[in-house]
Scaffold this motif. Sequence first.
Motif, PDB file in Angstrom:
ATOM      1  N   LEU A   1      32.765  19.896  37.816  1.00 16.82           N
ATOM      2  CA  LEU A   1      33.918  20.788  37.670  1.00 16.82           C
ATOM      3  C   LEU A   1      34.728  20.392  36.443  1.00 16.82           C
ATOM      4  O   LEU A   1      35.087  19.227  36.283  1.00 16.82           O
ATOM      5  CB  LEU A   1      34.814  20.724  38.902  1.00 16.82           C
ATOM      6  N   THR A   2      35.007  21.349  35.577  1.00 16.84           N
ATOM      7  CA  THR A   2      35.768  21.107  34.361  1.00 16.84           C
ATOM      8  C   THR A   2      36.924  22.096  34.300  1.00 16.84           C
ATOM      9  O   THR A   2      36.713  23.301  34.470  1.00 16.84           O
ATOM     10  CB  THR A   2      34.877  21.306  33.114  1.00 16.84           C
ATOM     11  N   LEU A   3      38.134  21.603  34.043  1.00 12.08           N
ATOM     12  CA  LEU A   3      39.303  22.473  33.932  1.00 12.08           C
ATOM     13  C   LEU A   3      39.410  23.014  32.518  1.00 12.08           C
ATOM     14  O   LEU A   3      39.506  22.252  31.559  1.00 12.08           O
ATOM     15  CB  LEU A   3      40.582  21.722  34.295  1.00 12.08           C
ATOM     16  N   GLU A   4      39.359  24.361  32.395  1.00 13.47           N
ATOM     17  CA  GLU A   4      39.613  25.028  31.120  1.00 13.47           C
ATOM     18  C   GLU A   4      41.060  25.477  31.142  1.00 13.47           C
ATOM     19  O   GLU A   4      41.463  26.251  32.010  1.00 13.47           O
ATOM     20  CB  GLU A   4      38.689  26.228  30.930  1.00 13.47           C
ATOM     21  N   VAL A   5      41.842  25.005  30.206  1.00 11.49           N
ATOM     22  CA  VAL A   5      43.279  25.296  30.196  1.00 11.49           C
ATOM     23  C   VAL A   5      43.582  26.648  29.568  1.00 11.49           C
ATOM     24  O   VAL A   5      44.498  27.343  29.990  1.00 11.49           O
ATOM     25  CB  VAL A   5      44.049  24.168  29.476  1.00 11.49           C
ATOM     26  N   ASN A   6      42.809  27.082  28.590  1.00 12.62           N
ATOM     27  CA  ASN A   6      43.073  28.337  27.892  1.00 12.62           C
ATOM     28  C   ASN A   6      41.918  29.323  28.065  1.00 12.62           C
ATOM     29  O   ASN A   6      41.470  29.941  27.100  1.00 12.62           O
ATOM     30  CB  ASN A   6      43.335  28.082  26.404  1.00 12.62           C
ATOM     31  N   ALA A   7      41.454  29.483  29.277  1.00 14.37           N
ATOM     32  CA  ALA A   7      40.343  30.399  29.547  1.00 14.37           C
ATOM     33  C   ALA A   7      40.830  31.846  29.462  1.00 14.37           C
ATOM     34  O   ALA A   7      41.975  32.152  29.781  1.00 14.37           O
ATOM     35  CB  ALA A   7      39.770  30.127  30.935  1.00 14.37           C
ATOM     36  N   ASP A   8      39.940  32.731  29.007  1.00 15.34           N
ATOM     37  CA  ASP A   8      40.261  34.157  28.986  1.00 15.34           C
ATOM     38  C   ASP A   8      40.205  34.699  30.404  1.00 15.34           C
ATOM     39  O   ASP A   8      39.266  34.391  31.155  1.00 15.34           O
ATOM     40  CB  ASP A   8      39.263  34.923  28.120  1.00 15.34           C
ATOM     41  N   PRO A   9      41.188  35.527  30.791  1.00 14.03           N
ATOM     42  CA  PRO A   9      41.135  36.134  32.128  1.00 14.03           C
ATOM     43  C   PRO A   9      39.919  37.051  32.236  1.00 14.03           C
ATOM     44  O   PRO A   9      39.549  37.696  31.249  1.00 14.03           O
ATOM     45  CB  PRO A   9      42.427  36.933  32.219  1.00 14.03           C
ATOM     46  N   PRO A  10      39.285  37.115  33.402  1.00 13.44           N
ATOM     47  CA  PRO A  10      38.128  38.006  33.554  1.00 13.44           C
ATOM     48  C   PRO A  10      38.574  39.473  33.492  1.00 13.44           C
ATOM     49  O   PRO A  10      39.673  39.822  33.916  1.00 13.44           O
ATOM     50  CB  PRO A  10      37.579  37.655  34.933  1.00 13.44           C
ATOM     51  N   VAL A  11      37.724  40.320  32.931  1.00 12.84           N
ATOM     52  CA  VAL A  11      38.011  41.744  32.809  1.00 12.84           C
ATOM     53  C   VAL A  11      37.129  42.481  33.814  1.00 12.84           C
ATOM     54  O   VAL A  11      35.904  42.372  33.760  1.00 12.84           O
ATOM     55  CB  VAL A  11      37.738  42.239  31.373  1.00 12.84           C
ATOM     56  N   PRO A  12      37.739  43.215  34.748  1.00 13.48           N
ATOM     57  CA  PRO A  12      36.930  43.892  35.765  1.00 13.48           C
ATOM     58  C   PRO A  12      36.128  45.054  35.193  1.00 13.48           C
ATOM     59  O   PRO A  12      36.599  45.776  34.305  1.00 13.48           O
ATOM     60  CB  PRO A  12      37.971  44.386  36.778  1.00 13.48           C
ATOM     61  N   ALA A  13      34.933  45.209  35.686  1.00 14.95           N
ATOM     62  CA  ALA A  13      34.090  46.353  35.361  1.00 14.95           C
ATOM     63  C   ALA A  13      34.310  47.417  36.437  1.00 14.95           C
ATOM     64  O   ALA A  13      35.057  47.207  37.404  1.00 14.95           O
ATOM     65  CB  ALA A  13      32.621  45.918  35.316  1.00 14.95           C
ATOM     66  N   ARG A  14      33.630  48.517  36.321  1.00 11.79           N
ATOM     67  CA  ARG A  14      33.745  49.595  37.303  1.00 11.79           C
ATOM     68  C   ARG A  14      33.392  49.066  38.694  1.00 11.79           C
ATOM     69  O   ARG A  14      32.408  48.353  38.864  1.00 11.79           O
ATOM     70  CB  ARG A  14      32.811  50.732  36.924  1.00 11.79           C
ATOM     71  N   GLY A  15      34.246  49.356  39.680  1.00  7.03           N
ATOM     72  CA  GLY A  15      34.004  48.921  41.056  1.00  7.03           C
ATOM     73  C   GLY A  15      34.491  47.523  41.354  1.00  7.03           C
ATOM     74  O   GLY A  15      34.273  46.999  42.427  1.00  7.03           O
ATOM     75  N   GLN A  16      35.148  46.892  40.382  1.00  2.00           N
ATOM     76  CA  GLN A  16      35.669  45.533  40.563  1.00  2.00           C
ATOM     77  C   GLN A  16      37.184  45.559  40.411  1.00  2.00           C
ATOM     78  O   GLN A  16      37.740  46.510  39.849  1.00  2.00           O
ATOM     79  CB  GLN A  16      35.080  44.577  39.527  1.00  2.00           C
TER      80      GLN A  16
ATOM     81  N   MET B   1      34.117  45.197  48.720  1.00  2.00           N
ATOM     82  CA  MET B   1      34.039  44.053  49.632  1.00  2.00           C
ATOM     83  C   MET B   1      35.388  43.371  49.816  1.00  2.00           C
ATOM     84  O   MET B   1      35.458  42.231  50.243  1.00  2.00           O
ATOM     85  CB  MET B   1      33.024  43.033  49.111  1.00  2.00           C
ATOM     86  N   SER B   2      36.471  44.064  49.499  1.00  2.00           N
ATOM     87  CA  SER B   2      37.798  43.484  49.680  1.00  2.00           C
ATOM     88  C   SER B   2      38.433  44.063  50.937  1.00  2.00           C
ATOM     89  O   SER B   2      38.306  45.247  51.221  1.00  2.00           O
ATOM     90  CB  SER B   2      38.689  43.752  48.460  1.00  2.00           C
ATOM     91  N   PHE B   3      39.109  43.194  51.681  1.00  2.00           N
ATOM     92  CA  PHE B   3      39.720  43.577  52.946  1.00  2.00           C
ATOM     93  C   PHE B   3      41.147  43.037  52.985  1.00  2.00           C
ATOM     94  O   PHE B   3      41.397  41.906  52.571  1.00  2.00           O
ATOM     95  CB  PHE B   3      38.913  43.019  54.127  1.00  2.00           C
ATOM     96  N   GLU B   4      42.053  43.825  53.500  1.00  2.00           N
ATOM     97  CA  GLU B   4      43.445  43.404  53.548  1.00  2.00           C
ATOM     98  C   GLU B   4      43.629  42.243  54.526  1.00  2.00           C
ATOM     99  O   GLU B   4      43.043  42.224  55.610  1.00  2.00           O
ATOM    100  CB  GLU B   4      44.337  44.570  53.973  1.00  2.00           C
ATOM    101  N   ILE B   5      44.438  41.276  54.119  1.00  2.00           N
ATOM    102  CA  ILE B   5      44.758  40.140  54.972  1.00  2.00           C
ATOM    103  C   ILE B   5      45.858  40.575  55.934  1.00  2.00           C
ATOM    104  O   ILE B   5      46.860  41.153  55.517  1.00  2.00           O
ATOM    105  CB  ILE B   5      45.237  38.929  54.136  1.00  2.00           C
ATOM    106  N   VAL B   6      45.682  40.293  57.201  1.00  2.00           N
ATOM    107  CA  VAL B   6      46.663  40.714  58.207  1.00  2.00           C
ATOM    108  C   VAL B   6      47.979  39.963  58.025  1.00  2.00           C
ATOM    109  O   VAL B   6      47.999  38.814  57.567  1.00  2.00           O
ATOM    110  CB  VAL B   6      46.133  40.507  59.650  1.00  2.00           C
TER     111      VAL B   6
END
Length: 181
Positions: free
Chosen positions: A16-31, A76-81
């Motif tokens: 495990l390596t900590l990246e301090v300045n990682a680019d945020p992921p960009v969602p594709a269609r359906g994500q 595949m996302s579900f609301e947390i109660v």
Amino acid sequence: MRAWRVNSFGEPRDVLTLEVNADPPVPARGQVSVRVEAAGLGLPDVFMCGRRIIGPTLFQNQCGGLAETCLMSAAMSFEIVDGMRSEEAAGFFIPYQTAWVGLVHRAKLTPDDTTLVLGASGSSGCAAVQLAKAVGARVIAVAGGAEKSAFCKSLGADAVIDHRQEDITSAARELTEGKGV
């Protein structure tokens, strides 16, 4: 953003390596892109996207939940109660699905059954103990050490075999009067 990354195979503490300045992921269609509130190591993550949701991350695309934001499938996302803490939700999705599929869907566990849960103090084991008890089955938990054994009893296990002190097979046969699990 900060994100933990795994770039090679090995033990988590070694790779495990900590990246301090990682680019945020960009969602594709359906994500969807969600802000991570809490994450369970090796378990599904809790996400924040307007409302609190739970589901598996797109870890196979290097977008796991050990980061400030991550990606997951919208389907595949579900609301947390309400009332469920983030830490509880982080450890809920995969372990309880695993236990449900194994015990209820595949094994067809009934109140007449006795089940032996190996690793009963771990995430999937805890879920299995609780689901088996909810079905009404007799539960024999297997754990290592007095503290973990007591924890399994607190979850509802009818009996606990401490594998550090006892042979699992012999103890299970004794607890079931030779019938087995």
